[in-house]
Design a protein around this motif. Sequence first.
Motif, PDB file in Angstrom:
ATOM      1  N   ARG A 295       0.826  -1.227   0.000  1.00  0.00           N
ATOM      2  CA  ARG A 295       0.000   0.000   0.000  1.00  0.00           C
ATOM      3  C   ARG A 295       0.850   1.263   0.000  1.00  0.00           C
ATOM      4  O   ARG A 295       0.519   2.226  -0.703  1.00  0.00           O
ATOM      5  CB  ARG A 295      -0.926  -0.013   1.231  1.00  0.00           C
ATOM      6  N   LEU A 296       1.934   1.278   0.795  1.00  0.00           N
ATOM      7  CA  LEU A 296       2.715   2.514   0.962  1.00  0.00           C
ATOM      8  C   LEU A 296       3.626   2.754  -0.246  1.00  0.00           C
ATOM      9  O   LEU A 296       4.846   2.669  -0.153  1.00  0.00           O
ATOM     10  CB  LEU A 296       3.534   2.449   2.259  1.00  0.00           C
ATOM     11  N   GLN A 297       3.000   2.995  -1.366  1.00  0.00           N
ATOM     12  CA  GLN A 297       3.725   3.211  -2.632  1.00  0.00           C
ATOM     13  C   GLN A 297       3.519   4.641  -3.102  1.00  0.00           C
ATOM     14  O   GLN A 297       2.510   5.264  -2.771  1.00  0.00           O
ATOM     15  CB  GLN A 297       3.212   2.241  -3.692  1.00  0.00           C
ATOM     16  N   PRO A 298       4.455   5.161  -3.901  1.00  0.00           N
ATOM     17  CA  PRO A 298       4.287   6.519  -4.435  1.00  0.00           C
ATOM     18  C   PRO A 298       3.033   6.654  -5.288  1.00  0.00           C
ATOM     19  O   PRO A 298       2.528   5.665  -5.825  1.00  0.00           O
ATOM     20  CB  PRO A 298       5.534   6.721  -5.311  1.00  0.00           C
ATOM     21  N   HIS A 299       2.561   7.861  -5.425  1.00  0.00           N
ATOM     22  CA  HIS A 299       1.448   8.236  -6.314  1.00  0.00           C
ATOM     23  C   HIS A 299       0.136   7.526  -5.989  1.00  0.00           C
ATOM     24  O   HIS A 299      -0.663   7.255  -6.885  1.00  0.00           O
ATOM     25  CB  HIS A 299       1.789   7.947  -7.790  1.00  0.00           C
ATOM     26  N   SER A 300      -0.073   7.145  -4.758  1.00  0.00           N
ATOM     27  CA  SER A 300      -1.343   6.460  -4.468  1.00  0.00           C
ATOM     28  C   SER A 300      -2.041   7.057  -3.243  1.00  0.00           C
ATOM     29  O   SER A 300      -2.955   6.443  -2.707  1.00  0.00           O
ATOM     30  CB  SER A 300      -1.114   4.962  -4.288  1.00  0.00           C
ATOM     31  N   GLU A 314       0.032  13.206  -0.168  1.00  0.00           N
ATOM     32  CA  GLU A 314       1.149  12.282  -0.394  1.00  0.00           C
ATOM     33  C   GLU A 314       2.158  12.377   0.753  1.00  0.00           C
ATOM     34  O   GLU A 314       3.253  11.833   0.649  1.00  0.00           O
ATOM     35  CB  GLU A 314       1.842  12.567  -1.732  1.00  0.00           C
ATOM     36  N   CYS A 315       1.793  13.052   1.822  1.00  0.00           N
ATOM     37  CA  CYS A 315       2.719  13.188   2.964  1.00  0.00           C
ATOM     38  C   CYS A 315       2.288  12.300   4.126  1.00  0.00           C
ATOM     39  O   CYS A 315       1.097  12.072   4.351  1.00  0.00           O
ATOM     40  CB  CYS A 315       2.774  14.639   3.430  1.00  0.00           C
ATOM     41  N   ALA A 316       3.277  11.859   4.875  1.00  0.00           N
ATOM     42  CA  ALA A 316       2.997  10.997   6.029  1.00  0.00           C
ATOM     43  C   ALA A 316       2.220  11.748   7.097  1.00  0.00           C
ATOM     44  O   ALA A 316       1.323  11.200   7.736  1.00  0.00           O
ATOM     45  CB  ALA A 316       4.317  10.472   6.598  1.00  0.00           C
ATOM     46  N   PRO A 376       6.217  13.975  -2.969  1.00  0.00           N
ATOM     47  CA  PRO A 376       7.648  13.726  -2.757  1.00  0.00           C
ATOM     48  C   PRO A 376       8.261  12.846  -3.851  1.00  0.00           C
ATOM     49  O   PRO A 376       9.440  12.981  -4.177  1.00  0.00           O
ATOM     50  CB  PRO A 376       7.692  13.018  -1.403  1.00  0.00           C
ATOM     51  N   ALA A 377       7.448  11.956  -4.440  1.00  0.00           N
ATOM     52  CA  ALA A 377       7.985  11.081  -5.493  1.00  0.00           C
ATOM     53  C   ALA A 377       8.338  11.865  -6.749  1.00  0.00           C
ATOM     54  O   ALA A 377       9.127  11.401  -7.574  1.00  0.00           O
ATOM     55  CB  ALA A 377       6.971   9.991  -5.833  1.00  0.00           C
ATOM     56  N   ASP A 378       7.744  13.058  -6.906  1.00  0.00           N
ATOM     57  CA  ASP A 378       8.024  13.883  -8.089  1.00  0.00           C
ATOM     58  C   ASP A 378       9.126  14.910  -7.829  1.00  0.00           C
ATOM     59  O   ASP A 378       9.423  15.736  -8.690  1.00  0.00           O
ATOM     60  CB  ASP A 378       6.748  14.625  -8.536  1.00  0.00           C
ATOM     61  N   MET A 379       9.722  14.894  -6.652  1.00  0.00           N
ATOM     62  CA  MET A 379      10.766  15.878  -6.315  1.00  0.00           C
ATOM     63  C   MET A 379      12.136  15.365  -6.750  1.00  0.00           C
ATOM     64  O   MET A 379      12.345  14.152  -6.865  1.00  0.00           O
ATOM     65  CB  MET A 379      10.801  16.105  -4.799  1.00  0.00           C
ATOM     66  N   THR A 380      13.052  16.287  -6.921  1.00  0.00           N
ATOM     67  CA  THR A 380      14.448  15.888  -7.128  1.00  0.00           C
ATOM     68  C   THR A 380      15.024  15.519  -5.763  1.00  0.00           C
ATOM     69  O   THR A 380      14.444  15.859  -4.717  1.00  0.00           O
ATOM     70  CB  THR A 380      15.271  17.064  -7.687  1.00  0.00           C
ATOM     71  N   ASP A 381      16.170  14.854  -5.768  1.00  0.00           N
ATOM     72  CA  ASP A 381      16.809  14.507  -4.495  1.00  0.00           C
ATOM     73  C   ASP A 381      17.046  15.761  -3.659  1.00  0.00           C
ATOM     74  O   ASP A 381      16.839  15.760  -2.448  1.00  0.00           O
ATOM     75  CB  ASP A 381      18.148  13.784  -4.744  1.00  0.00           C
ATOM     76  N   ALA A 382      17.477  16.837  -4.322  1.00  0.00           N
ATOM     77  CA  ALA A 382      17.781  18.079  -3.589  1.00  0.00           C
ATOM     78  C   ALA A 382      16.508  18.649  -2.972  1.00  0.00           C
ATOM     79  O   ALA A 382      16.522  19.117  -1.823  1.00  0.00           O
ATOM     80  CB  ALA A 382      18.412  19.092  -4.533  1.00  0.00           C
ATOM     81  N   GLU A 383      15.407  18.578  -3.714  1.00  0.00           N
ATOM     82  CA  GLU A 383      14.135  19.090  -3.170  1.00  0.00           C
ATOM     83  C   GLU A 383      13.702  18.262  -1.964  1.00  0.00           C
ATOM     84  O   GLU A 383      13.234  18.796  -0.956  1.00  0.00           O
ATOM     85  CB  GLU A 383      13.039  19.046  -4.245  1.00  0.00           C
ATOM     86  N   ASP A 388      13.662  17.489   4.239  1.00  0.00           N
ATOM     87  CA  ASP A 388      14.004  16.400   5.156  1.00  0.00           C
ATOM     88  C   ASP A 388      13.171  15.142   4.872  1.00  0.00           C
ATOM     89  O   ASP A 388      12.705  14.457   5.788  1.00  0.00           O
ATOM     90  CB  ASP A 388      13.786  16.880   6.607  1.00  0.00           C
ATOM     91  N   ILE A 389      12.981  14.869   3.591  1.00  0.00           N
ATOM     92  CA  ILE A 389      12.139  13.739   3.181  1.00  0.00           C
ATOM     93  C   ILE A 389      13.003  12.511   2.908  1.00  0.00           C
ATOM     94  O   ILE A 389      14.045  12.610   2.252  1.00  0.00           O
ATOM     95  CB  ILE A 389      11.338  14.114   1.913  1.00  0.00           C
ATOM     96  N   GLU A 390      12.569  11.370   3.423  1.00  0.00           N
ATOM     97  CA  GLU A 390      13.276  10.114   3.158  1.00  0.00           C
ATOM     98  C   GLU A 390      12.257   9.044   2.812  1.00  0.00           C
ATOM     99  O   GLU A 390      11.115   9.101   3.274  1.00  0.00           O
ATOM    100  CB  GLU A 390      14.049   9.649   4.404  1.00  0.00           C
ATOM    101  N   ARG A 391      12.665   8.042   2.048  1.00  0.00           N
ATOM    102  CA  ARG A 391      11.773   6.928   1.698  1.00  0.00           C
ATOM    103  C   ARG A 391      11.454   6.151   2.981  1.00  0.00           C
ATOM    104  O   ARG A 391      12.339   5.907   3.810  1.00  0.00           O
ATOM    105  CB  ARG A 391      12.472   6.018   0.678  1.00  0.00           C
ATOM    106  N   LEU A 392      10.187   5.757   3.126  1.00  0.00           N
ATOM    107  CA  LEU A 392       9.807   4.896   4.250  1.00  0.00           C
ATOM    108  C   LEU A 392      10.356   3.496   4.000  1.00  0.00           C
ATOM    109  O   LEU A 392      10.665   3.144   2.858  1.00  0.00           O
ATOM    110  CB  LEU A 392       8.277   4.828   4.357  1.00  0.00           C
ATOM    111  N   PRO A 393      10.454   2.666   5.036  1.00  0.00           N
ATOM    112  CA  PRO A 393      10.872   1.277   4.786  1.00  0.00           C
ATOM    113  C   PRO A 393       9.941   0.641   3.753  1.00  0.00           C
ATOM    114  O   PRO A 393       8.761   0.988   3.674  1.00  0.00           O
ATOM    115  CB  PRO A 393      10.683   0.597   6.153  1.00  0.00           C
TER     116      PRO A 393
END
Length: 448
Positions: A295-300, A314-316, A376-383, A388-393
Amino acid sequence: MPDKNDKNGETENSALLMLGWTDLVGLVRVRGVPVSARDVTITRGLGWAAAGQAMTPFGGIAPNPWGATAEVQQIPVPETEVTIVDASQEPIRLILTRSETKEGSPWECCPRTFLADALEKLRTEYGLTLKATFEHEFSITHRDLIPTEATYTFAAYRQTAPIIHNIVAALQEAGLPPHAVEPEFGAAQLEISFSPADGLKSADETVLVREIIRDIAAQNGAAATYAPKPAPHAVGNGMHIHFSLWNAETDAPISYDSNGNYGLSEEAACFVAGVTRHAKALCAITAPSPLSYMRLQPHSWSCAYKSFGVQNRECAVRVCPPYAKDPEGYAKAFNFEYRIADGTCNPYLALGMIVNAGLEGLRSNAALPKAADKDPADMTDAERQACDIERLPSSLEDSLDVLLSDEVAASWMPAPLRDAFVAVKRTELQSVENLSDDELCAKYAAVY
Ligand code: GLU
Ligand code: MG
């Protein structure tokens, strides 16, 4: 055969009071006593084998320290008693319990006690209370139901009648009236939401609501499932948790400050920053099944990132500015949404971890990250880094490791509770490791 109605007009089924407790895998297990023994049971409770707390969802039992001898006492909580009524069945009485040791102190492995303790710390350390409400997304299956592809329509809603009507009637009869009912975005997916209540009450109500929805669907020849993915490519079922902070003395809302960063008061900002900071470790408790990570996938709209945003689905953790024209109403309704929870979690443990994370934010004067203004899935790494965004487990295995390696978050649970939780989850994972995605979804849908 005894007469169906006894002399008090009680029916056979309603003559039993079912005592329920929500275990580490978020299932409500029960035992019944005759209603005639209600008062004595409410005072004394019932003894039960502590090892019951190590049951997996699928019948197995995890290695545990309690073995065949250790016992604790289940004490009913009187204000949680409900009568579940459905047109097609006899009424059932259900009451929730908390667990005490035989010496009469709260059992450290009781999830309800874990939440009560967290809320008590919030009150004594910061003079705050927390109100919360849980949104319930679930999917309906019935042999005659071929879900329309036009989801969210009146027609989609009407396809689930009379099941949904009977569910709502039973909720109302149990004193748990919904705030709103909607046909959701998935096939035969519904959502029922409720008004906020004090933290512990909101978790009690959540447990009761989930059982009532499931039960009434079953009594109507259907099935309601909270499985985070009812099928691998289906829309996910979430259980978003809304919360807000209040002054414990005056019951005044304190989450909102028009001058604050994104409208948050200083205390709320620290609290929300703490929840966001520890979101990766919270996943093990709030998203505790293999399906949670499908379930915890981007764009959903279910969130794949540790992230904070205003109105950003799209934010936690999402700030939810309300619709209210008067300042007082606005401050009361201003709230936050924790989106990375689902119906396989134990609501007491989930909210207890959120409160502990918020407390940690208050104690450390944590700063809010910059709000994410897009997916967040559409952001660049720098964005992402700037917010302070990181991928969830991405799996339950990883989540359990992340929880254990976040020493701060791991310390919030009493060690026996944390160790039992991790052992149960690892045993659960072993029992499903060879299943395909389809089989996994079917297995969880049959239980959750
Ligand atoms: N079904 C989505 C989830 O998995 C949430 C949709 C919504 O924002 O209500 O969380
Ligand atoms: Mg929804």
